[in-house]
Design a protein around this motif. Structure first.
Motif, short mmCIF file in Angstrom:
data_model
loop_
_atom_site.label_atom_id
_atom_site.label_comp_id
_atom_site.label_asym_id
_atom_site.label_seq_id
_atom_site.Cartn_x
_atom_site.Cartn_y
_atom_site.Cartn_z
N LEU A 133 0.78 -1.28 0.06
CA LEU A 133 0.02 0.12 0.06
C LEU A 133 0.85 1.25 0.11
N VAL A 134 1.98 1.26 0.94
CA VAL A 134 2.68 2.41 1.09
C VAL A 134 3.47 2.65 -0.38
N ASP A 135 4.03 1.60 -0.54
CA ASP A 135 4.96 1.81 -2.05
C ASP A 135 3.92 1.98 -3.31
N ALA A 136 2.69 1.69 -3.18
CA ALA A 136 1.83 2.22 -4.25
C ALA A 136 1.35 3.50 -4.16
N LEU A 137 1.54 4.34 -3.04
CA LEU A 137 1.12 5.74 -2.90
C LEU A 137 2.35 6.58 -3.06
N VAL A 138 3.35 6.13 -3.24
CA VAL A 138 4.40 7.32 -3.38
C VAL A 138 4.36 8.02 -4.54
N PRO A 139 4.02 9.32 -4.37
CA PRO A 139 3.70 10.10 -5.48
C PRO A 139 4.90 10.24 -6.63
N ALA A 140 4.53 10.92 -7.59
CA ALA A 140 5.41 11.35 -8.67
C ALA A 140 6.24 12.55 -8.16
N VAL A 141 7.61 12.92 -8.85
CA VAL A 141 8.23 14.27 -8.52
C VAL A 141 7.88 15.16 -9.59
N PRO A 142 7.26 16.29 -9.62
CA PRO A 142 6.87 16.98 -10.38
C PRO A 142 8.11 18.04 -10.72
N PRO A 143 7.79 18.61 -11.95
CA PRO A 143 8.93 19.74 -12.20
C PRO A 143 9.25 20.58 -11.40
N SER A 144 10.21 21.32 -11.17
CA SER A 144 10.27 22.56 -10.34
C SER A 144 10.03 22.46 -8.96
N ALA A 145 10.51 21.23 -8.29
CA ALA A 145 10.10 20.85 -7.15
C ALA A 145 11.39 20.06 -6.35
N MET A 146 11.38 19.84 -5.17
CA MET A 146 12.46 19.21 -4.42
C MET A 146 12.41 17.61 -5.07
N ASP A 147 13.58 17.27 -4.94
CA ASP A 147 13.99 16.08 -5.85
C ASP A 147 13.53 14.61 -5.03
N LEU A 148 12.69 14.83 -4.17
CA LEU A 148 12.12 13.46 -3.68
C LEU A 148 10.72 13.64 -3.43
N PRO A 149 10.16 12.40 -3.61
CA PRO A 149 8.60 12.37 -3.43
C PRO A 149 8.34 13.10 -2.20
N LEU A 150 7.02 13.84 -2.28
CA LEU A 150 6.58 14.67 -1.06
C LEU A 150 5.93 13.51 -0.10
N ARG A 151 6.41 13.44 1.15
CA ARG A 151 5.83 12.72 2.19
C ARG A 151 5.32 13.67 3.40
N LEU A 152 3.91 13.72 3.58
CA LEU A 152 3.65 14.28 4.59
C LEU A 152 3.43 13.63 5.96
N SER A 153 4.43 14.23 7.12
CA SER A 153 4.44 13.29 8.12
C SER A 153 3.64 14.02 9.27
N LEU A 154 3.55 13.38 10.33
CA LEU A 154 2.92 14.13 11.72
C LEU A 154 3.65 15.27 12.03
N LEU A 155 4.81 15.40 11.53
CA LEU A 155 5.77 16.77 11.96
C LEU A 155 6.07 17.38 10.75
N ALA A 156 5.24 17.36 9.70
CA ALA A 156 5.59 18.03 8.55
C ALA A 156 6.01 19.35 8.56
N GLY A 157 7.25 20.01 8.01
CA GLY A 157 7.62 21.16 7.98
C GLY A 157 8.40 21.49 6.72
N PRO A 158 9.03 22.72 6.77
CA PRO A 158 9.96 22.92 5.39
C PRO A 158 11.13 21.85 5.18
N ASP A 159 11.52 21.32 6.24
CA ASP A 159 12.65 20.44 5.91
C ASP A 159 12.33 19.19 5.15
N GLN A 160 10.74 18.75 5.15
CA GLN A 160 10.52 17.60 4.65
C GLN A 160 9.68 18.17 3.25
#
Length: 688
Positions: free
Chosen positions: A39-66
């Motif tokens: 399930l988790v692997d299937a939900l890893v998003p794409a990396v859009p252009p002009s964005a950070m180089d890793l897929p976005l992961r919205l954690s419970l402590l989400a902030g700019p470093d993520q």
């Protein structure tokens, strides 16, 4: 570690593999025995252009470093790393994350009713002080949830729903009252467009806290949405020295795939499982009956009238203590007034108990009148500077001051020790109007209530805050009832009780029958409408029954007997609601309570204003067993509601109608043509 929690048809999948803090991958319908890794692997998003180089992961402590550019969960700290994961029980998780000298423990629970509870404990392990600005819960919500609903209001008109689409950006609600306030967002819901009482998928959050708070919904142009909440901290309100911790209030989140009523079913079941299940007695409160006109001669006839109609608890409201002849003086001087009560309250208490009723008393321990012996003796116990604003001619008593806290505890303990008081109506009639004191005042209040309950465990306490300004799951841990609103006008109460009951079960919401002319609105209403409105709650009376004629007293006595008969159903069943054509403020509405085994139910069909249609839509009955057959009969609640019709529907003439539950829910029965501000109470029983 990937963790799956499941309960009551709800599932949660948590990605706690690190190195970043854990992330909620799914909260909603139970997914069954799914492989969390797949399930988790299937939900890893794409990396859009002009964005950070890793897929976005919205954690419970989400902030700019993520890579999250929305509101951060914890202000003033970043670069969190997961350090520890444990499983205290099959349906709970505890994680530890670190950011420099800060350690954050996050408790995650999925209750037996399918509610998600989260709280953070932030500890400073460094050598220098740390001042947190936000310690919030963030709950990711699927993209299909696009419509937002929360609440606002003012004194005597609480819990007004407001709906809107959630677009890019933040919908932020902050309360700065030192209490939730009459405009409390209360329960913020984000659901599929057009969700209603019995339809739509909804995610919701509530902060179980009685002080300042923030609740928000945010949609990012990145395509992610969150619901969030946390305590609203003033600048420098919490400063953590080395080794000190801050624990956030519990954030409570719910999910439903059956509309708002589905959320209510979860919250109501949770509250009923935690609180002691006792029958809610019929109350008579003296406030709108006599106000400050208190004496044995004045109140003895009211005691007799209350007992004659079947009241079970008689509550003496404001005006009993030394010098309290109006609302401008004496608050804080918690001794019985020797002029109006030369023998103390004993004669009144004895009269009440001799008539078979319990005795209750009004107090407002968190406040003080500038014109009082307490304020003159201890001006240092008042919050704020000497020229601070008054509100209702009151100042705030600083409960964080040890002497003030002990004074209140000792005063109330003395009253409860001298008199057989079964119930305290605990009022709080003003905002704090001071920055940076809400946290300490709220935590001191919780400690005070806990200490008093430890000394007098059998005393029930009602939370009243100029009506409904403090209705939340934080204070509910310490009290047994809420005063839902200061207005007893049944037309306003229909709306207020309808929406307050989305979160809190009806038996915890005080609902009183007032005088024919409402004291706050001046509206005059039919006795049957007043009785039907108060039936669906913690029922009571706030009316000088000595002024009622014999016919009205007989109607009230019959209503009290009916409430006692229906109480096991009303206070354990499932609450259901249907908005007939008209939306959130309809011409006509229906609400009811269905027994857990669905063998019986009670509904109220209510006309709020004149109908736009000559023939209203049929009355439908949600919540019944579709495969059972039921008989529907009107219940006598006061005089029959007034109608304007040349002939009633056929079933009304016959006195009842018998149909399958599926038909009653989907098709319904013809509605009588009630005039505005009327209610028809209907009892539905399964045919054996």
């Amino acid at each position: 570690m990937l963790i799956q929690l499941r309960s009551a048809g709800t599932g949660l999948v948590l990605d706690a593999r690190g190195p970043h803090p854990p992330a909620i991958v799914h909260f909603g319908r139970d997914l069954g025995d799914v492989d969390p890794v797949s399930l988790v692997d299937a939900l890893v998003p794409a990396v859009p252009p002009s964005a950070m180089d890793l897929p976005l992961r919205l954690s419970l402590l989400a902030g700019p470093d993520q890579g999250w550019t929305g509101r951060p969960a914890v202000g003033g700290a970043s670069a969190w790393r997961l350090a520890l994961v444990s499983r205290p029980s099959p349906v709970s998780v505890t994680t530890e994350s670190r950011s420099g000298p800060l350690v954050l423990h996050t408790s995650i629970e999925l209750t037996a009713q399918g509610l998600l509870r989260l709280r953070h404990r932030l500890t400073n392990t460094g050598d220098a002080p740390f001042t947190p600005s936000t310690v919030d819960m963030l709950l990711p919500v699927p993209d299909r949830a696009r419509e937002l609903m929360d609440f606002s209001g003012v004194w005597s008109y609480e819990r007004r729903p407001q709906r809107m689409p959630l677009r890019d950006g933040v919908w932020l609600r902050e309360t700065r009252h030192g209490r939730p306030g009459h405009d409390d967002p209360y329960l913020m819901m984000l659901g599929t467009p057009g969700f209603g009482f019995d339809s739509g998928e909804i995610w919701a959050v509530h902060l179980a806290w009685s002080g300042d708070k923030r609740v928000f919904a945010e949609r990012s142009p990145l395509g992610r949405a969150v619901l969030g909440c946390g305590e609203l901290l003033g600048p420098g309100e919490i400063v953590l020295g080395p080794g000190e911790s801050y624990e956030s209030p519990w954030a409570v989140a719910g999910w439903s795939d059956s509309g708002i009523d589905g959320l209510s079913a979860r919250f109501h079941a949770e509250i009923r499982a935690v609180k002691r299940p006792i029958p809610r007695p019929v109350v008579l409160n003296t406030w709108e009956a006599v106000y400050f006109d208190q004496s044995m001669e004045r109140l003895r006839p009211l005691v007799d009238a209350a007992a004659e109609v079947g009241v079970e608890r008689f509550v003496l409201d404001d005006g009993w203590f030394t010098g309290r002849t109006d609302d401008r003086r004496a608050l804080g001087d918690w001794t019985v007034d020797p002029e109006r009560w030369p023998d103390g309250l004993h004669p009144l208490v004895n009269a009440v108990r001799e008539r078979g009723m319990e005795f209750g008393l009004w107090v407002e321990p968190e406040m003080v009148s500038p014109d009082s012996a307490l304020a003159r003796a201890h001006p240092d116990w008042l919050l704020g500077p000497p020229d601070a604003l008054t509100w209702r001619h009151q100042r705030v008593l600083d409960l964080a001051e040890p002497g003030a806290w002990q004074y209140v505890l000792d005063s109330l303990n003395a009253l409860l020790s001298e008199y057989p008081i079964a119930y305290l109506k605990w009022d709080q009639n003003r905002d704090l109007l001071l920055e940076g004191v809400s946290h300490r005042q709220t935590t001191a209040l919780y400690r005070l209530l806990a200490a008093l309950r430890a000394r007098h465990p059998h005393v029930e306490i009602e939370s009243c805050a100029s009506g409904g300004a403090r209705v939340d799951l934080g204070i509910l841990e310490h009290v047994d009832r809420f005063w839902t609103s200061d207005t007893n006008d049944p037309l306003e109460r229909q709306r207020i009780q309808r929406w307050t009951g989305v979160l809190v079960p009806p038996e915890y919401l005080g609902a009183h029958v007032g005088a024919p002319t409402a004291h706050i609105t001046g509206r005059r209403t039919d006795l049957g409408f007043r009785l039907a409105t108060a039936l669906f709650g913690g029922a009571g009376i706030e009316w000088d029954l000595t002024t009622a004629d014999d016919s009205d007293r007989r109607a009230v006595a019959a209503w009290v007997a009916l409430y006692k008969e229906l109480r096991p159903l009303l206070h354990t069943g499932t609450v259901v609601r249907t908005a007939l054509p008209g939306g959130d403020d309809p011409e006509r509405l229906l609400h009811g309570v269905v027994a857990a085994d669905r063998t019986q139910a009670v509904y109220a069909y209510v006309t709020m204003r004149a109908s736009a249609s000559a023939l209203p839509a049929p009355i439908r009955f949600p919540g019944l067993d579709p495969d059972r057959t039921y008989t529907v009969r009107p219940l006598a609640v006061g005089a029959a509601p007034r109608t304007v019709q040349a002939a009633p529907p056929g079933w009304v003439e016959r006195g009842d109608v018998t149909l399958p539950g599926r038909v009653l829910a989907e098709v319904g029965i013809a509605a009588p043509l009630l005039t505005p501000e009327r209610a028809l109470v209907l009892r539905v029983c399964a045919v054996a």
